[in-house]
Write a protein that holds these residues in place. Sequence first.
Motif, mmCIF file in Angstrom:
data_model
loop_
_atom_site.group_PDB
_atom_site.id
_atom_site.type_symbol
_atom_site.label_atom_id
_atom_site.label_comp_id
_atom_site.label_asym_id
_atom_site.label_seq_id
_atom_site.Cartn_x
_atom_site.Cartn_y
_atom_site.Cartn_z
ATOM 1 N N UNK A 38 13.992 62.372 26.836
ATOM 2 C CA UNK A 38 12.769 61.761 26.306
ATOM 3 C C UNK A 38 11.800 62.802 25.766
ATOM 4 N N UNK A 39 11.752 63.962 26.367
ATOM 5 C CA UNK A 39 10.837 65.016 25.929
ATOM 6 C C UNK A 39 11.588 66.070 25.130
ATOM 7 N N UNK A 40 10.826 66.892 24.418
ATOM 8 C CA UNK A 40 11.417 68.065 23.763
ATOM 9 C C UNK A 40 11.693 69.140 24.801
ATOM 10 N N UNK A 41 12.918 69.652 24.803
ATOM 11 C CA UNK A 41 13.258 70.722 25.739
ATOM 12 C C UNK A 41 13.713 71.944 24.950
ATOM 13 N N UNK A 55 16.024 73.348 20.354
ATOM 14 C CA UNK A 55 15.173 72.302 20.929
ATOM 15 C C UNK A 55 15.984 71.015 21.030
ATOM 16 N N UNK A 56 16.151 70.528 22.247
ATOM 17 C CA UNK A 56 16.783 69.225 22.468
ATOM 18 C C UNK A 56 15.716 68.148 22.313
ATOM 19 N N UNK A 57 16.068 67.037 21.692
ATOM 20 C CA UNK A 57 15.090 65.982 21.419
ATOM 21 C C UNK A 57 15.617 64.633 21.879
ATOM 22 N N UNK A 58 14.708 63.671 21.917
ATOM 23 C CA UNK A 58 15.085 62.299 22.259
ATOM 24 C C UNK A 58 15.841 61.662 21.087
ATOM 25 N N UNK A 69 9.694 53.957 22.977
ATOM 26 C CA UNK A 69 10.634 54.498 21.989
ATOM 27 C C UNK A 69 9.895 55.089 20.798
ATOM 28 N N UNK A 70 8.791 54.457 20.408
ATOM 29 C CA UNK A 70 8.004 54.987 19.292
ATOM 30 C C UNK A 70 7.368 56.326 19.632
ATOM 31 N N UNK A 235 3.830 53.586 31.648
ATOM 32 C CA UNK A 235 5.071 53.292 32.366
ATOM 33 C C UNK A 235 5.341 54.376 33.408
ATOM 34 N N UNK A 236 5.808 53.962 34.593
ATOM 35 C CA UNK A 236 6.170 54.928 35.636
ATOM 36 C C UNK A 236 7.557 55.495 35.352
ATOM 37 N N UNK A 237 7.735 56.781 35.665
ATOM 38 C CA UNK A 237 9.058 57.393 35.535
ATOM 39 C C UNK A 237 9.443 57.770 34.124
ATOM 40 N N UNK A 238 8.472 58.088 33.264
ATOM 41 C CA UNK A 238 8.796 58.464 31.883
ATOM 42 C C UNK A 238 9.546 59.794 31.848
ATOM 43 N N UNK A 239 9.040 60.789 32.594
ATOM 44 C CA UNK A 239 9.668 62.110 32.589
ATOM 45 C C UNK A 239 10.975 62.075 33.370
#
Length: 475
Positions: A38-41, A55-58, A69-70, A235-239
């Motif tokens: 979900x995040x940029x890594x 960089x890994x992306x969603x 999602x947006x 929303x809970x648990x996004x990360x």
Amino acid sequence: MSFTVAIVGRPNVGKSTLFNRLVGKKLALVDDTPGVTRDRRPGEAKLVDLRFTIIDTAGLEEAGPETLEGRMRAQTEAAIDDADLTLFVVDAKFGLTPLDKTFGELLRRSGKPVVLVANKSEAKGSDAGFYDAYTLGLGEPVPISAEHGGGMIDLRDAIVEAIGEERAFPEDDDEAETDIDVSGSSFGDDADDDFEPEYDETKPLRVAIIGRPNAGKSTLINRFLGEDRLLTGPEAGITRDSISVEWDWRGRTIKMFDTAGMRKKARVQEKLEKLSVADSLRSIRFAETVVIVFDATIPFEKQDLQLVDLVLREGRAAVLAFNKWDLVEEPQAVLAELREKTERLLPQARGIRAVPISGQTGYGLDKLMQSIIDTDKVWNKRISTAKLNRWLEGTQIQHPPPAVSGRRLKLKYMTQVKARPPAFMISCTRPDALPESYIRYLTNGLRADFEMPGVPIRIHFKAGENPFEGRKKKR
């Protein structure tokens, strides 16, 4: 100068698997479930003789900007803007979808160099999907297998061609910096027991941010950075992944780790959440100081206390942050109550620093960072042997060790064996007979007399060597 590459594509095409392959470690979570990332890594990639930032992306999805999602798509688009080159990954086994064509058009309009990557090309029946990728108009696709490492040489050649050899292989200016100055080496710190090294204010500091889901951890880090670097929302648990970000605070480099929210162990059932929690635990072990974020509106849940206990058992320096302070109606009364509960519910961390903050408004963030620095100083503290033995003698005079089975225990000698966290060794008679109550007395005395609040203190006891042990008694 190195270059930056972003990996993009629709969900579940193997972006995180390729990311792990290029960095040579299993940093990103990988699962068959679409939309894990979900995040940029970011990571440092090595591909044959190439070195670059990856960089890994969603996964790219079509959705409204207000949806989760947006917001994930906005993070991916920001990664594309920051990158020098984009790897557009498609699934050769599954074939192209309308989403692939939509985002292929988006990448063409970006004007950035693009390398089209056909992943899962080792699968039976992948030829049709591979040739179908030509219709995207992004050049010749590179067939690879991120899972098994196939096609990496071809991918290297495609990246060099797209970015240019001058950018891909910059002149190495580091040769003049290869001489290492060992005059300040710390290898001999233990040679002089009376030496107390000064705290290095310039050394980079690793800080992990942990807490229950929806406590405001990602919002807090975004406020520190001054940008929406991490995905946030109601929303809970996004990360899910533990994401590291670097920034400077008053001239010092701070590397912060955002982690997934950790619920009670009994509630963690899904495989993906187990992977996220395991990633968070790794971040705690890698960090030096850990900030446990409490929700100030519902503080001191059982899980909060267990997280603090976990950090202390791991030997990390701990700081409490009472977040969402802007929602508290009577700050002074609530603050007094929180301080009383902190002392009462966390006796193993007596004196732990607790700071009220608001990640939403930025209230209290400078005070939180100063508390982190101060706690790290204590965590790195070393005390000379001479001071420790004077303290040990005075402590025994004030409160002598108890007699066990009619024989009094004697504490003879004390020294600090390590820092990070502070650990001490005491030579004594019959160490196994020393009661826990007296060990707690020594620990609390060390914490108070040498000003070491809020960090774990280890005390090891060792029996003194008897030179006559093992000899036969002469008649």
